[in-house]
Design a protein around this motif. Structure first.
Motif, mmCIF file in Angstrom:
data_model
loop_
_atom_site.group_PDB
_atom_site.id
_atom_site.type_symbol
_atom_site.label_atom_id
_atom_site.label_comp_id
_atom_site.label_asym_id
_atom_site.label_seq_id
_atom_site.Cartn_x
_atom_site.Cartn_y
_atom_site.Cartn_z
ATOM 1 N N SER C 101 -5.522 3.942 8.068
ATOM 2 C CA SER C 101 -5.260 2.697 7.367
ATOM 3 C C SER C 101 -4.258 2.883 6.240
ATOM 4 O O SER C 101 -3.760 1.905 5.695
ATOM 5 N N SER C 102 -3.966 4.120 5.912
ATOM 6 C CA SER C 102 -3.017 4.332 4.822
ATOM 7 C C SER C 102 -1.579 4.360 5.298
ATOM 8 O O SER C 102 -0.654 4.434 4.491
ATOM 9 N N LEU C 103 -1.363 4.367 6.590
ATOM 10 C CA LEU C 103 -0.007 4.284 7.105
ATOM 11 C C LEU C 103 0.213 2.892 7.657
ATOM 12 O O LEU C 103 -0.673 2.311 8.270
ATOM 13 N N HIS C 104 1.415 2.338 7.467
ATOM 14 C CA HIS C 104 1.685 0.994 7.928
ATOM 15 C C HIS C 104 1.682 0.957 9.454
ATOM 16 O O HIS C 104 2.451 1.674 10.089
ATOM 17 N N PRO C 105 0.826 0.136 10.050
ATOM 18 C CA PRO C 105 0.696 0.181 11.505
ATOM 19 C C PRO C 105 1.930 -0.280 12.270
ATOM 20 O O PRO C 105 2.087 0.047 13.438
ATOM 21 N N TYR C 106 2.787 -1.049 11.633
ATOM 22 C CA TYR C 106 3.888 -1.631 12.387
ATOM 23 C C TYR C 106 5.190 -0.851 12.308
ATOM 24 O O TYR C 106 6.146 -1.169 12.994
ATOM 25 N N TYR C 107 5.266 0.120 11.453
ATOM 26 C CA TYR C 107 6.514 0.855 11.311
ATOM 27 C C TYR C 107 6.375 2.261 11.861
ATOM 28 O O TYR C 107 5.329 2.889 11.777
ATOM 29 N N GLN C 112 8.803 5.411 7.858
ATOM 30 C CA GLN C 112 8.003 5.438 6.639
ATOM 31 C C GLN C 112 8.337 6.674 5.817
ATOM 32 O O GLN C 112 8.390 6.621 4.590
ATOM 33 N N TYR C 152 4.403 5.740 16.493
ATOM 34 C CA TYR C 152 3.673 4.859 15.580
ATOM 35 C C TYR C 152 2.388 5.541 15.137
ATOM 36 O O TYR C 152 1.862 6.379 15.869
ATOM 37 N N HIS C 154 -0.660 4.826 15.183
ATOM 38 C CA HIS C 154 -1.833 4.804 16.064
ATOM 39 C C HIS C 154 -1.691 5.756 17.241
ATOM 40 O O HIS C 154 -2.628 5.986 17.981
#
Lengths: 320, 609, 353
Positions: C101-107, C112, C152, C154
């Motif tokens: 959750s600490s990494l932006h899921p969309y980028y 990043q 990504y 995920h």
């Protein structure tokens, strides 16, 4: 993804079939006008009504009529003939589509331009005076019925019957091809009225999405990286907050393209919504069928496009 | 599909409460502002009750003088030229002279086509020869009617040729074509062979030469037939243009009205269904052969929109003519502040039909009791008060010849109609005569009341219900859409509805036959689309009507019909509610001239100033 | 040598509907260049808030911050936002507990990382930032680094994501890394790897690390010094060996006692500390630990102990018992006595007073 799209397209066709069948059935089973009797006039001989019914093909069994109807559409793209207006349905719908599209798309642009800044400011400055005023105002705008708002808008701001003469009055719509400037000025007030409740809804939605997103861990990470607050909001938070809005926006556009009856009526914009409404009043089955099918088509396709767009927006989503 | 996040809109309890309060307040506002703003579909226009003729004070029958202040009579100083701008909330149904049967359609059709005879603003109750040369020649037995046409009249371009009697013959043929079809042909044109023709040649119509047409009727109907020759279905239609359209079902002759051929002073230049129609001058129209002055060079008519808005636009404009009626709030405003832009003219009547074939109302004394107990003023108020008409005491309205002969506004003096607010004493008397000594109904029948679910239907149903309950009846109310009411209930004999309080009748032309026959003659009853909602079938009355129909001389004809009217009133098949008036609004400068028989503007007599 | 970071009587309070939350109540600590400080405590002890406040991430969220946190002599608490931002993610970096959750899921990962780099090296080109990002992924032990830049979050495993977070934090070669529970959300086997990675990078880059954790086991391996926090305060402070060999505070004893050890017999129950962390709004009177302390005396309910140096030891403790009492109690506990037994033996009390 390709197979997914094909499956969804098949589903679109199936849904449209179901919609057309249900409309057919509803029209024939619920009490409403009898097209043959309507055309026959006052106190006609029963034989006259029978003749008319036969000439319109209404004396055949419902499923035969339905089958013929489908055949016409698939083979000739012919949606039948309006009993009331003596016009081909397809022609009427296509003539009116640009007006509805102008109204719908223009309203979308207006409401997004309004909702975005309000939503962002309200979220970023949540609980401030600005936030409370905007959200309160939004609540009122959402609650105001479009019909009432349209009438009030005309009575206040139209150049012919209004108190302050700012906008063009009802009935001034012309197609874009006739006069772009008049097309534009005649649509200003309708756009504002139609956009009002949507803008309010989207502002509230954006605000709540943004507030939620801003409390996510990755926003904390972004700040920990030393990014400016503006970058954090616009590049990180908005990117997530906007995604569900795109979904809903796509669906709203689909629904609006099916016809914005009330706005079209009050402002006298010759669109599909008004056409459908008049058809229902006059028990004009082919037109009802046509408008319902087109409306369903737009909604279903919008649904599909939105789902596909979502796969591009959210990398975690995959279709097989 | 894998997961996708959903936005969550969290509302706290406080927010919900705020929302509820605001919604309540706004609902109040909405109701207040739009309460009477809904379309007034009692006045004709978009419903299936076609609107027909009324005559004005000029008819000399003691009619109500124009309640509005606008000067709608033709005058000599009207301006020639310019463009007339017409606007309406409703669109047109059919601009085909054979198919058109609605008030608004007539406005266009009468400006573009010439029937055999016409009513005009200068002669509102006496037909004037239009396409015809002189009065029709009716044989003594009433079965043959001969009409001579004017010489040398021409069709509009591009057809250009002379109009002949064959064009009139074809007009009648197509009136009986199920593909067209015409809504009144079977009622008023009982021509030999018309029941079998189905669009083909009619044996009872002869055209011995290009300017003569002879009609052989199946009965001695000639006197009434002559009056009916004012209907648009008698306007000529060129075979070579229309035939190919009429072969299709439904006929496509009015899909594109610009392709029609025109006989009137104007032609249809452009048409967009439900939105706009423009008329320009017909260069082949000969003004010398026509009483129509045709002042304007061009007529532009835009349709559609919300009636409140449209009516206000008209009142605020110098030049607009509104072809359908203003809704109640705007009518009130016009009456109070812009009376000189308002015209109020009588048209048609409304009554509550009592089914005479089904218990309990198969007893005439019971029906009289019901009429006596009825508060007829309440109906007038339900429809909008004095601006929309006056309380009725019989069935011939003030615009129709025979009104005066029926006692005018007072009526025939029957005791059960003396008091417009009802008279319980008289009602009790008739209840007793019907076999209920207590004065209250003690039978088992439950009275079924069916009416329209749009204003003023529900109110009228309640008024009827109240009146019936005062007499001890048990009632059930069913509110349905207007079309459904006609086709599946009140107009559908098998439905056996007891009371239809939103019954109304608009005469097709200003003659008492057109007002009384179809609603009250037993011979006019049909199983579907019936208009004799009371199903009155009294042999004496039927007979009297047939006899009166064949009288050709005006004076005795009117007297005979007044007598028929009296017989009908005595039989109490309905509670007479109101003789209604229709209102029209116009811009401040435009000179709109009224066709009182249609209660709408006559475009060939109106001018820009 | 002057400490790299000196926190001086830091107090952080949040105003809420229910009252004032005393999240951090007068914390002082310091850390030298290249060293590791373990900040230990239960959730709610104020350890995370301390770390966030040093980074300036509690500013503007309704927090009332008093005290100083001097980094290289410059006070971060009173520093302007813009200036602080030049340090954040640059000289001082932080990694967090849940790397997904600490990494932006969309980028993409690469983007990043590059963003972290270019924020503090605005003149760097895209290619440079990309190179540096690949370099960092490699450094943290992610194979096939360059290809991974286009993945990504995920698509990574938990361990890989935490490595990525570390890479992102270290991309600008910070002098101080604050690690807030970096291994709590990971598998045990992965935990060890991550800790080892942090340790290695610390040596390579000469970085100081504040390791915030509730797990004493983590601290035992890495930290030079340990600060034990309870209810927003430091209750014991000292070198790691001392804390483990001769802890002074009953809370620390409790923490140590509740660690499962390989040498503990299987059927012996773990000894959790009874009771719950106190409310930070209405804290207990006197010594904040007293409701849960097996060795509480009547006076402990009234007197609030200060953090004071321990005579004869290198550390500090905030406790009202005497040094001798504490040494004796610890001796008993270490030999396997229960708190009740120890109390009875040393203080002569059968039940808590």
């Amino acid at each position: 993804m390709g197979r997914y799209i094909i499956r969804r397209l098949l589903w679109v066709v199936f849904l449209l079939l179901v919609v057309s069948a249900v409309t057919f059935v509803i029209f024939y089973t619920l009490p409403s006008g009898d097209p043959a009797a309507l055309r026959a006039g006052k106190s006609p001989d029963p034989s006259v009504i029978a003749d008319i019914r036969h000439s319109l093909g209404l004396d055949r069994p419902v499923y035969v009529q339905y089958w013929l109807y489908l055949k016409q559409i698939v083979l000739h793209f012919d949606f039948g003939f309006s009993y009331q207006n003596s016009q081909p349905v397809r022609q009427q719908i296509f003539e009116r589509l640009p007006a509805t599209a102008s109204l719908a798309i223009g309203a979308v642009v207006v409401w997004m331009l309004v909702a975005l800044p309000i939503g962002v400011v309200s979220a970023v400055r949540s609980r401030s005076i600005v936030d409370r005023l905007s959200m309160g105002g939004a609540l009122i705008a959402i609650s105001a019925p479009v019909y009432w708002l349209a009438l009030v808008a005309l009575y206040l701001f139209s150049s012919d019957i209004g108190v302050i003469h700012i906008f063009k009055g009802a009935g001034s719509y012309v197609p874009f091809s006739d006069s772009p400037s008049q097309w534009f000025s005649s649509l200003l007030l309708p756009w504002l009225v139609l956009a009002a409740s949507f803008a309010a809804f989207y502002a509230r939605l954006l605000r709540s999405n943004l507030l939620e997103t801003l409390s996510e861990d990755y926003i904390r990470t972004a700040r920990a990286k030393g990014l400016s607050e503006r970058t954090v909001i616009w590049r990180h938070a908005m990117r997530s907050a906007v995604t569900p809005i795109v979904t809903i926006l796509g669906l709203d556009i689909g629904i609006l393209l099916g016809g914005t009856i009330l706005t079209e009526t009050v402002f006298n914009i010759p669109g599909i919504g008004r056409l459908g409404y008049e058809a229902i009043i006059n028990s004009d089955l082919s037109v009802i069928q046509g408008t319902v099918l087109f409306g369903a088509f737009f909604i279903v396709v919008a649904n599909l496009l939105v789902d596909i767009a979502y796969a591009f927006l959210d990398p975690r989503v995959t279709y097989s | 599909m894998t997961e996708r996040s959903q936005p969550k809109e969290k509302k706290s309890g406080m927010r919900r409460f705020q929302l509820a309060v605001i919604m309540l307040a706004l609902c109040g506002l909405v109701v207040g502002l739009t309460a009477c703003g809904s379309k007034d579909d009692g006045g004709g226009g978009g419903s299936s009750t076609p609107a027909k003729s009324t005559s004005s004070a000029a008819g000399g029958s003691g009619a109500i003088s124009n309640g509005g202040g606008a000067d709608v009579a033709p005058s000599k100083d009207q301006k020639r030229g310019g463009t007339l701008n017409v606007i309406s909330a409703e669109g047109w149904e059919h601009l085909d002279p054979g198919q058109s049967y609605f008030q608004i359609d007539y406005v266009v059709v009468y400006a573009t086509h010439r029937p055999l005879y016409s009513f005009t603003p200068t002669s509102p109750t006496k037909p004037v020869p239009d396409l015809a040369e002189g009065a029709p020649d009716i044989s003594p037995d009433g079965k043959t009617v001969t009409v001579k046409l004017k010489q040398g009249l021409k069709w509009s371009p591009p057809l250009n040729r002379t109009i002949t009697s064959d064009d009139v013959k074809y007009a009648f043929e197509r009136d009986f074509n199920p593909n067209v079809p015409n809504g009144y042909a079977t009622s008023y044109f009982p021509i030999v062979g018309s029941d079998k023709s189905k669009g083909g040649p009619i044996s009872g119509i002869e055209t011995p030469d290009d300017n003569t047409i002879v009609f052989h009727l199946t009965s001695d109907f000639g006197g009434t037939f002559a009056q009916a020759l004012t209907l648009p279905g008698t306007a000529p239609v060129p075979r070579e243009i229309a035939e190919k359209f009429d072969k299709k079902s439904p006929s496509k002759y009015d899909s594109d009205p610009t392709s029609q051929a025109f006989s009137g002073p104007y032609m249809i230049d452009s048409y967009s269904a439900g939105r706009q129609v423009t008329l320009v001058r017909n260069p082949n129209w000969d003004a010398k052969t026509d009483v129509r002055p045709a002042y304007a060079d061009k007529i532009v008519w835009k349709a559609g929109g919300e009636p409140n808005v449209v009516a206000r636009q008209v009142l605020n404009s110098p030049d607009l003519l509104m072809a359908d009626g203003p809704p109640a709030p705007v009518l009130k405003t016009a009456y109070e502040t812009k009376k000189d832009q308002l015209s109020i003219s009588p048209l048609g009547s409304y009554y509550a039909a009592l089914n005479t074939t089904v218990p309990p109302f198969d007893n005439v004394d019971l029906r009289r009791a019901v009429v006596a107990a009825a508060d007829r003023e309440a109906y007038l108020l339900a429809r909008g008060g004095k601006l929309v008409g006056q309380v009725a005491t019989h069935f011939i309205g003030p615009e129709i010849p025979g009104f005066k002969e029926s006692g005018g506004a007072e009526g025939f003096g029957f005791d059960f109609l003396k008091n417009p607010r009802g008279d319980m004493a008289v009602a009790t008397k008739y209840m007793k005569a019907a076999g209920y000594p207590s004065g209250k109904y003690t039978g088992n029948e439950n009275v079924l009341i069916v009416g329209s679910n749009s204003d003023p239907g529900p109110k009228e149903m309640q008024i009827v219900q109240a009146g019936l309950e005062k007499l001890g009846f048990k009632t059930t109310i069913k509110a349905v859409p207007q079309q459904t009411m006609y086709s599946k209930f009140c107009g559908y004999v098998k439905a056996k509805v007891n009371v239809c309080p939103t019954a109304g009748w608009l005469e097709d032309f200003p003659d008492p036959y057109a007002m009384l026959y179809v609603p009250f003659s037993g011979k006019a009853i049909v199983p579907v689309n019936n208009s004799n909602w009371a199903e009155l079938n009294d042999p004496a009355i039927n007979d009297a009507m047939d006899k009166a129909a064949q009288i050709t001389e005006q004076g005795p004809r009117i007297k005979a019909w007044a007598a028929v009217n009296k017989m009908i009133v005595a039989a109490a098949p309905a509670i007479p509610e109101i003789w209604s008036s229709n209102a029209l609004v116009k811009g401040s400068q435009v000179k709109g001239v009224l066709d009182t028989w249609n209660d709408d503007w006559n475009l060939s007599f109106s001018s820009v100033g | 040598m002057t400490p790299l970071l000196e926190v001086d009587q830091l107090k952080v309070e949040f105003s809420t509907k229910d009252g004032i939350v005393h999240a951090v109540d007068g914390v002082s600590l310091h850390i030298e260049q290249g060293k590791t400080l373990g900040l230990v405590g239960e959730s709610g002890s104020g350890k995370s808030v301390t770390g966030l406040t040093v980074m300036g991430l509690t500013r503007g969220r309704g927090a009332d911050i008093v005290g100083e946190a001097r980094f290289d002599g410059r006070d971060l608490v009173s520093m302007g936002s813009d200036e602080l931002r030049t340090l954040r993610g640059n000289d001082v970096a932080m990694i967090f507990q849940d790397p997904l959750s600490s990494l932006h899921p969309y980028y993409k990962i690469g983007r990043q990382l590059a963003e972290a780099y270019r924020t503090h090296h605005p003149k760097a080109s895209r290619a440079e930032a990309r190179d540096r990002s690949a370099e960092m992924l490699d450094l943290v032990g992610i194979s096939d680094a360059r290809a991974r830049l286009d993945a990504y979050p995920h698509e990574f495993s938990g361990g890989m994501r935490q490595r990525t977070m570390i890479a992102m934090a270290l991309i600008n070669e910070p002098r101080l890394l604050i690690a807030d529970e970096p291994t709590t959300a990971l598998d045990v086997t992965v935990q060890a790897q991550i800790l080892e990675l942090i340790s290695r990078l610390q040596d390579e880059l000469g970085m100081a690390v504040i390791m915030i954790t509730h797990d004493l086991g983590v601290v035992a391996e890495l930290a030079d010094d340990v600060a034990v926090m309870y209810a927003g305060r430091i209750v014991e402070y000292g070198p790691t060996e001392t804390i483990f060999a001769a802890p002074q505070h009953p809370y620390t004893w409790g923490l140590l006692g509740s660690i499962p050890r390989l040498t503990t017999p299987r059927d012996e129950p773990l000894l959790p500390i009874p009771g719950r962390p106190p409310s930070l709004i209405n804290r207990p009177s006197g010594c904040h630990f007293h409701p849960r302390c097996p060795y509480v005396q009547p006076s402990h309910r009234e007197i609030d102990p200060m953090l004071e140096p321990i005579p004869g030891e290198p550390g500090k403790v905030a406790c009202l018992l005497t040094v001798e009492e504490r040494r004796a109690l610890w001796a008993r506990l270490r030999d396997g006595a229960t708190p009740d037994e120890a109390r009875a033996a040393v203080l002569g009390q059968v039940a808590p007073a």
